[in-house]
Design a protein around this motif. Structure first.
Motif, PDB file in Angstrom:
ATOM      1  N   PRO A 110       5.035 -39.416 -21.627  1.00 46.48           N
ATOM      2  CA  PRO A 110       4.578 -38.668 -20.464  1.00 46.48           C
ATOM      3  C   PRO A 110       3.225 -38.847 -20.000  1.00 46.48           C
ATOM      4  O   PRO A 110       2.484 -39.434 -20.724  1.00 46.48           O
ATOM      5  N   GLU A 111       2.741 -38.447 -18.738  1.00 43.25           N
ATOM      6  CA  GLU A 111       1.496 -38.353 -18.317  1.00 43.25           C
ATOM      7  C   GLU A 111       0.983 -36.958 -18.372  1.00 43.25           C
ATOM      8  O   GLU A 111       1.595 -36.036 -18.243  1.00 43.25           O
ATOM      9  N   ILE A 112      -0.204 -36.824 -19.110  1.00 42.59           N
ATOM     10  CA  ILE A 112      -0.891 -35.632 -19.272  1.00 42.59           C
ATOM     11  C   ILE A 112      -2.019 -35.253 -18.500  1.00 42.59           C
ATOM     12  O   ILE A 112      -2.937 -36.099 -18.378  1.00 42.59           O
ATOM     13  N   SER A 113      -1.796 -34.086 -17.598  1.00 38.18           N
ATOM     14  CA  SER A 113      -2.953 -33.692 -16.685  1.00 38.18           C
ATOM     15  C   SER A 113      -3.874 -32.586 -17.284  1.00 38.18           C
ATOM     16  O   SER A 113      -3.516 -31.693 -17.747  1.00 38.18           O
ATOM     17  N   VAL A 114      -5.145 -32.867 -17.190  1.00 44.80           N
ATOM     18  CA  VAL A 114      -6.053 -31.935 -17.647  1.00 44.80           C
ATOM     19  C   VAL A 114      -6.982 -31.502 -16.518  1.00 44.80           C
ATOM     20  O   VAL A 114      -7.674 -32.566 -16.054  1.00 44.80           O
ATOM     21  N   THR A 115      -7.406 -30.302 -16.406  1.00 46.99           N
ATOM     22  CA  THR A 115      -8.297 -29.861 -15.408  1.00 46.99           C
ATOM     23  C   THR A 115      -9.506 -29.382 -16.000  1.00 46.99           C
ATOM     24  O   THR A 115      -9.377 -28.260 -16.785  1.00 46.99           O
ATOM     25  N   VAL A 116     -10.712 -29.821 -15.560  1.00 44.73           N
ATOM     26  CA  VAL A 116     -11.858 -29.186 -16.094  1.00 44.73           C
ATOM     27  C   VAL A 116     -12.471 -28.303 -14.623  1.00 44.73           C
ATOM     28  O   VAL A 116     -12.665 -28.881 -13.615  1.00 44.73           O
ATOM     29  N   THR A 117     -12.962 -27.185 -14.895  1.00 45.16           N
ATOM     30  CA  THR A 117     -13.611 -26.246 -13.996  1.00 45.16           C
ATOM     31  C   THR A 117     -14.767 -25.977 -14.134  1.00 45.16           C
ATOM     32  O   THR A 117     -15.461 -25.451 -15.329  1.00 45.16           O
ATOM     33  N   ALA A 118     -15.803 -26.341 -13.080  1.00 46.57           N
ATOM     34  CA  ALA A 118     -17.232 -26.122 -13.459  1.00 46.57           C
ATOM     35  C   ALA A 118     -17.465 -24.693 -13.301  1.00 46.57           C
ATOM     36  O   ALA A 118     -16.612 -23.833 -12.666  1.00 46.57           O
ATOM     37  N   SER A 119     -18.517 -24.256 -13.722  1.00 49.26           N
ATOM     38  CA  SER A 119     -18.827 -22.847 -13.570  1.00 49.26           C
ATOM     39  C   SER A 119     -19.100 -22.332 -12.066  1.00 49.26           C
ATOM     40  O   SER A 119     -19.135 -21.230 -11.639  1.00 49.26           O
TER      41      SER A 119
END
Length: 275
Positions: A180-189
């Motif tokens: 599969p494709e794995i999506s990862v989200t990074v949220t800044a402050s």
């Protein structure tokens, strides 16, 4: 007869605590550990499970530098977060066949969280897997190489900024041959986000082979020799293509030499009329 039964029961009662004690003795223990960008306050002991650590730079996420185990086990590093999703410490989990051990390292000087736009990943770790290429500031699409028979992916991630939050799945169950494709989200402050994609690709190696390879002192990378341009078939294809081009050029050269001129350049044209 009663005496024999009594002796057997007595022997079992004596053996049970000894077997439990032996199992506990065989459990792997964390004997040493160090972090990048952090120092443990006080001496580390395998029997103490909570510590404080001081960050050299509170704005930079500390990462695992080195460790030693008394015997073979898996080590997983995650980050402790507060209600605002800000880092407050590191959690180190030692997983082995009979159970697990948990060590906590809380920051003594956490960063003061001023909103910023840093939503970059610093690293992504996968047990028995490898991200390629290495995480950098320019790319958001990567490949995650895993063994051919792996059915569960365990991930952990670190953000560049300690005030950023990474929404990454801790465990992903896979079907046979699933990629599969794995999506990862990074949220800044400050709320800005960046989405990373990891395309799962299976190696031509089993989990046992990968584990053995990673345990070798000469280990460099799981991906070495696995990329398509590193495979023998690719090199053979390139060699055949070059040989084909050379043959075509040679054929053209020979054909030019064999071609007969139909006209003599010095011969006067039959239809030319002199004035």
């Amino acid at each position: 007869m009663k005496k024999i039964v009594s002796l057997i029961i007595f022997a079992l009662c004596m053996a049970l605590p000894l077997s439990v004690f032996a199992a506990e003795q065989d459990s792997p223990e964390l004997t040493e550990i160090e972090f990048n960008n952090a120092v443990i306050n006080g001496a580390f002991s395998k029997d103490v499970f909570e510590y404080t650590i001081t960050l050299y730079d509170p704005a930079v996420t500390p990462t695992l530098k080195s460790y030693k185990l008394s015997s073979k086990a898996n080590i997983i590093v995650t980050y402790e977060l507060d209600e605002a999703k800000h880092q407050t410490g590191i959690i180190v989990t030692i997983e082995y066949e009979n159970g697990s051990s948990l060590y906590k390292f809380r920051y003594s000087n956490p960063a003061s969280y001023e909103p910023n736009s840093n939503n970059l990943l610093k690293s992504v770790e996968c047990r028995l897997g490898e991200v390629y290429p290495k995480i950098n500031d320019n790319q958001t699409t990567y490949k995650l190489y895993i063994p051919s028979d792996l059915t569960e992916i365990n991930l952990s991630a670190a953000t560049q900024d300690t005030s950023a939050f990474c929404d990454i799945p801790k465990a992903i169950t896979l079907g046979v041959d699933q990629e599969p494709e794995i999506s990862v989200t990074v949220t800044a402050s400050n709320g800005s986000t960046r989405v990373y994609t990891f395309e799962v690709t299976r190696l031509e190696k089993t989990s046992d082979e990968v584990q053995k390879e990673m345990a070798s002192p000469d280990f460099e990378s799981l991906v070495k020799g696995e990329l398509f341009w590193q495979k023998p078939a690719f090199m053979i294809g390139i060699a055949c293509a070059c040989a084909g081009i050379l043959l075509i050029l040679l054929f053209i050269k020979i054909a030019k030499r064999l071609t007969v001129k139909l006209e003599d350049e010095d011969e006067t044209s039959f239809f030319e009329i002199e004035e």
